[in-house]
Write a protein that holds these residues in place. Structure first.
Motif, PDB file in Angstrom:
ATOM      1  N   PRO A 190       0.813  -1.214   0.000  1.00  0.00           N
ATOM      2  CA  PRO A 190       0.000   0.000   0.000  1.00  0.00           C
ATOM      3  C   PRO A 190       0.847   1.265   0.000  1.00  0.00           C
ATOM      4  O   PRO A 190       2.051   1.234   0.264  1.00  0.00           O
ATOM      5  N   GLU A 191       0.201   2.391  -0.302  1.00  0.00           N
ATOM      6  CA  GLU A 191       0.854   3.680  -0.154  1.00  0.00           C
ATOM      7  C   GLU A 191       1.049   3.992   1.333  1.00  0.00           C
ATOM      8  O   GLU A 191       0.447   3.363   2.201  1.00  0.00           O
ATOM      9  N   SER A 192       1.879   4.986   1.607  1.00  0.00           N
ATOM     10  CA  SER A 192       2.073   5.425   2.990  1.00  0.00           C
ATOM     11  C   SER A 192       0.736   5.878   3.580  1.00  0.00           C
ATOM     12  O   SER A 192      -0.013   6.621   2.940  1.00  0.00           O
ATOM     13  N   ASN A 193       0.474   5.409   4.788  1.00  0.00           N
ATOM     14  CA  ASN A 193      -0.795   5.735   5.450  1.00  0.00           C
ATOM     15  C   ASN A 193      -0.651   7.058   6.200  1.00  0.00           C
ATOM     16  O   ASN A 193      -0.495   7.097   7.424  1.00  0.00           O
ATOM     17  N   LEU A 194      -0.726   8.153   5.453  1.00  0.00           N
ATOM     18  CA  LEU A 194      -0.542   9.469   6.054  1.00  0.00           C
ATOM     19  C   LEU A 194      -1.745   9.875   6.894  1.00  0.00           C
ATOM     20  O   LEU A 194      -1.611  10.680   7.828  1.00  0.00           O
ATOM     21  N   GLU A 195      -2.924   9.321   6.568  1.00  0.00           N
ATOM     22  CA  GLU A 195      -4.108   9.627   7.376  1.00  0.00           C
ATOM     23  C   GLU A 195      -3.927   9.101   8.797  1.00  0.00           C
ATOM     24  O   GLU A 195      -4.213   9.803   9.779  1.00  0.00           O
ATOM     25  N   LYS A 196      -3.439   7.863   8.905  1.00  0.00           N
ATOM     26  CA  LYS A 196      -3.212   7.320  10.244  1.00  0.00           C
ATOM     27  C   LYS A 196      -2.083   8.077  10.938  1.00  0.00           C
ATOM     28  O   LYS A 196      -2.175   8.358  12.145  1.00  0.00           O
ATOM     29  N   MET A 197      -1.051   8.420  10.187  1.00  0.00           N
ATOM     30  CA  MET A 197       0.042   9.176  10.785  1.00  0.00           C
ATOM     31  C   MET A 197      -0.475  10.495  11.350  1.00  0.00           C
ATOM     32  O   MET A 197      -0.079  10.927  12.444  1.00  0.00           O
ATOM     33  N   GLN A 198      -1.371  11.130  10.595  1.00  0.00           N
ATOM     34  CA  GLN A 198      -1.960  12.384  11.047  1.00  0.00           C
ATOM     35  C   GLN A 198      -2.780  12.171  12.313  1.00  0.00           C
ATOM     36  O   GLN A 198      -2.685  12.931  13.283  1.00  0.00           O
ATOM     37  N   ASP A 199      -3.570  11.078  12.330  1.00  0.00           N
ATOM     38  CA  ASP A 199      -4.443  10.814  13.478  1.00  0.00           C
ATOM     39  C   ASP A 199      -3.650  10.564  14.746  1.00  0.00           C
ATOM     40  O   ASP A 199      -3.952  11.130  15.809  1.00  0.00           O
ATOM     41  N   ILE A 200      -2.631   9.716  14.662  1.00  0.00           N
ATOM     42  CA  ILE A 200      -1.905   9.363  15.884  1.00  0.00           C
ATOM     43  C   ILE A 200      -0.906  10.441  16.285  1.00  0.00           C
ATOM     44  O   ILE A 200      -0.347  10.382  17.382  1.00  0.00           O
ATOM     45  N   SER A 201      -0.687  11.426  15.399  1.00  0.00           N
ATOM     46  CA  SER A 201       0.213  12.531  15.743  1.00  0.00           C
ATOM     47  C   SER A 201      -0.528  13.712  16.352  1.00  0.00           C
ATOM     48  O   SER A 201       0.091  14.716  16.711  1.00  0.00           O
ATOM     49  N   THR A 202      -1.858  13.595  16.444  1.00  0.00           N
ATOM     50  CA  THR A 202      -2.641  14.688  17.014  1.00  0.00           C
ATOM     51  C   THR A 202      -2.208  14.919  18.457  1.00  0.00           C
ATOM     52  O   THR A 202      -2.097  13.994  19.254  1.00  0.00           O
ATOM     53  N   GLY A 203      -2.009  16.169  18.802  1.00  0.00           N
ATOM     54  CA  GLY A 203      -1.474  16.469  20.126  1.00  0.00           C
ATOM     55  C   GLY A 203       0.031  16.529  20.072  1.00  0.00           C
ATOM     56  O   GLY A 203       0.646  16.518  19.002  1.00  0.00           O
ATOM     57  N   ASP A 204       0.659  16.585  21.213  1.00  0.00           N
ATOM     58  CA  ASP A 204       2.109  16.750  21.262  1.00  0.00           C
ATOM     59  C   ASP A 204       2.836  15.441  20.964  1.00  0.00           C
ATOM     60  O   ASP A 204       2.587  14.425  21.604  1.00  0.00           O
ATOM     61  N   VAL A 205       3.743  15.485  19.994  1.00  0.00           N
ATOM     62  CA  VAL A 205       4.709  14.406  19.776  1.00  0.00           C
ATOM     63  C   VAL A 205       6.045  14.938  20.281  1.00  0.00           C
ATOM     64  O   VAL A 205       6.531  15.967  19.803  1.00  0.00           O
TER      65      VAL A 205
END
Length: 559
Positions: free
Chosen positions: A176-191
């Motif tokens: 698959p392509e890179s899952n940027l949607e999931k990356m965006q979701d789990i990066s919400t808030g402070d990393v």
């Protein structure tokens, strides 16, 4: 340095892959418990003659293995998984990997005879696991091998995005392509931090798409209607294998796999659900029955490795495959820094056979699996870490990556090297200690330090040759026979007709300068002769051979 305290807080510690490309071994510590991310190899160069593989010196964490929870492998490239089987006995902890990576790992464990001893936990791509205080979210990112998994590591002290190797490929061919949607979701808030790939930080724009390479190779193959075609690439580049197989079929050519690692990689891919739609590969010993314009050899040895298939073919040392005038070889790979001389020599060997050689310098036949600057900028825009920690790069890559991260608005960037213990939280992020790290050369019977005496001696022998001498003395320490000296690879002795006589005289002279007491001690006699040999050869030829002297002491005959 600040006094070490592992009992509380979040720590990052690389033991491989920071300050170099390859041999990745990264450690995270939360409240005294450690998690290892990747454990890979590097390939040897001229600094390690006779050595194929380099592994991290992981003794520091091995001494603390009771606190090592697990090894998590991001993907199946050798520089991330290749040392797990070789070093696991030092760690004796569970391993977590995706299905495809686990298939590759299982082959390596079987080679070491430990497949039944190692607990391998298979983690579905894109899922999550809890390991003690570490919560891991796996995120699909594209790379040149299936199931590359970035890790969002959540701890009581904050979250760290560990990127692994990646790129943003809109047409990855396999997976698959890179899952940027999931990356965006789990990066919400402070990393808190992003520990990120630096390989292509100097490359402007994007790394390029595997789909574009497929189109280019398709066009290129259409322009080669006659003769055999051989393509060499990294065996682990499953996407490229798929690309080449698809275009070969479109042009009426049968793909012949040449090289054991290609068989192993494609078999593991098929077991994991990849490459299922490709035609069957032809075996090496059957390819000779095919017309020249109906065959495409897919070969290992893209870096000119002496035992790789392409090098064997070039020197006419392969049992089933040969090339001749009118044939074409395509190097569908980049030149890894340090391999230039070896590869150019291979290109010349093939050219002398009348073979047409095509590389990335002439045609668009390769794209990297690592992010260029625009892709890095996109990832920082998504993750928004407070701290950038560049890894997977040489010193110049890490420095440039820090500068890029700061220019993108990341508040802090920390340049790190193998052995640097970085406290991420609580409080200010800072390097609090320097622990032992290093490289081990895998040789017959085990691993030896890359900077140790064993390999240092081997290097000296290669460049300076070896000298062996026999000195016969009596009980009083007097030399009773002419010393015997044998030289191997030191000089062309035909050019130095008086050399052996000079060596004998030098040994006798130096021996005569010893005290009577020293002449009765074998160790002193050996060292004097060794000095005499080395000084003489250095004066005459500028060499410093590895020199061994054997003293035989004979008893005086009774009167």
């Amino acid at each position: 340095m600040i006094s070490m305290n592992y009992d509380n807080g979040l720590i990052f510690l690389p033991l491989g892959g920071s300050g170099e490309i390859g041999m990745n071994l990264n450690l995270y510590c939360c409240d005294g418990k450690w998690l290892m991310v990747d454990c890979g190899i590097s390939f040897a160069d001229e600094r390690a003659p006779g050595i194929d593989l380099i592994v991290p010196d992981a003794r520091w964490i091995a001494e603390r293995r009771e606190d090592l929870l697990a090894i998590v492998v991001t993907h199946a490239h050798e520089d991330h998984v290749g040392a797990v089987a070789r070093l696991w006995d030092q760690f004796r902890c569970p391993v977590y990997a995706s299905p495809f990576t686990a298939e590759i790992l299982s082959l390596k464990l079987a080679e070491e005879g430990i497949e039944d001893a190692v607990e391998v936990n298979i983690v579905s791509p894109g899922s999550s696991v809890q390991i003690d205080a570490f919560h891991l979210d796996f995120v699909d990112l594209t790379h040149s091998i299936p199931e590359m998994q970035a890790l969002m590591i959540t701890t009581p002290y904050g979250r760290v995005m560990h990127s692994g190797d990646w790129k943003l490929d809109p047409a990855p061919v396999v997976g698959p392509e890179s899952n940027l949607e999931k990356m965006q979701d789990i990066s919400t808030g402070d990393v808190l931090a992003m520990v990120c790939d630096s390989t292509n930080v100097f490359k402007q724009g994007v790394s390029g798409s595997e789909g574009d390479v497929q189109e280019s190779l398709d066009s290129l193959l259409a322009r080669i209607p006659t003769g055999r075609v051989a393509v060499t690439t990294f065996a682990s580049n499953v996407a490229r294998v798929s690309t080449i197989a698809q275009i070969a079929e479109r042009h009426g050519r049968h793909v012949v796999l040449v090289g054991r690692s290609l068989y192993r990689m494609t078999e593991a891919a098929r077991k994991s659900g990849y490459l299922e739609d490709l035609p069957a590969f032809v075996k090496e010993d059957q390819a000779a029955y095919l017309p020249k314009d109906k065959v495409l050899y897919l070969c290992t040895g893209s870096q000119g490795e002496p035992r790789g298939a392409m090098a064997r073919i070039a020197r006419d040392d392969h049992p089933h495959v040969s090339l001749e005038g009118g044939d074409t070889v395509i190097f569908s790979s980049k030149v890894i820094p340090g391999n230039e001389k070896t590869l150019f020599a291979l290109h010349n060997q093939l050219t002398d056979l009348g073979v047409n050689v095509i590389t990335e310098a002439e045609e668009f036949v390769h794209v990297s699996g690592h992010p260029a600057r625009d892709e890095l900028a996109r990832m920082y825009e998504i993750v928004k870490p407070q701290i950038s920690v560049p890894v997977h790069g040489e010193a110049r890559h890490l420095k440039e990556h820090c500068a890029l991260a700061l220019s993108l608005g990341v508040p802090e960037a920390i340049e790190i090297r193998n052995g640097d213990m970085l406290k991420l939280a609580p409080g200010k992020a800072e390097i609090i200690d320097k622990v032992h790290s290093g490289r081990l050369a895998v040789d017959a019977g085990g691993a030896t330090p890359l900077d140790g005496e064993f390999l240092a001696t081997r290097r000296r022998m290669i460049y300076n040759g070896a000298a062996n001498a026999l000195v016969i003395v009596n009980e009083k320490g007097q030399i009773t026979e002419d010393p015997i000296v044998r030289l191997r690879g030191v000089v062309d002795e035909d050019l130095f007709p008086d050399l052996h006589e000079d060596l004998k005289q030098a040994i006798v002279k130096r021996h005569s300068e010893l005290s009577k007491r020293d002449q009765t001690r074998d160790s002193d006699v050996e060292e004097a002769a060794r000095q005499a040999i080395r000084r003489t050869i250095r004066r005459l030829a500028g060499r410093r051979p590895v020199t061994d002297v054997h003293v035989v002491r004979i008893e005086d005959e009774d009167e």
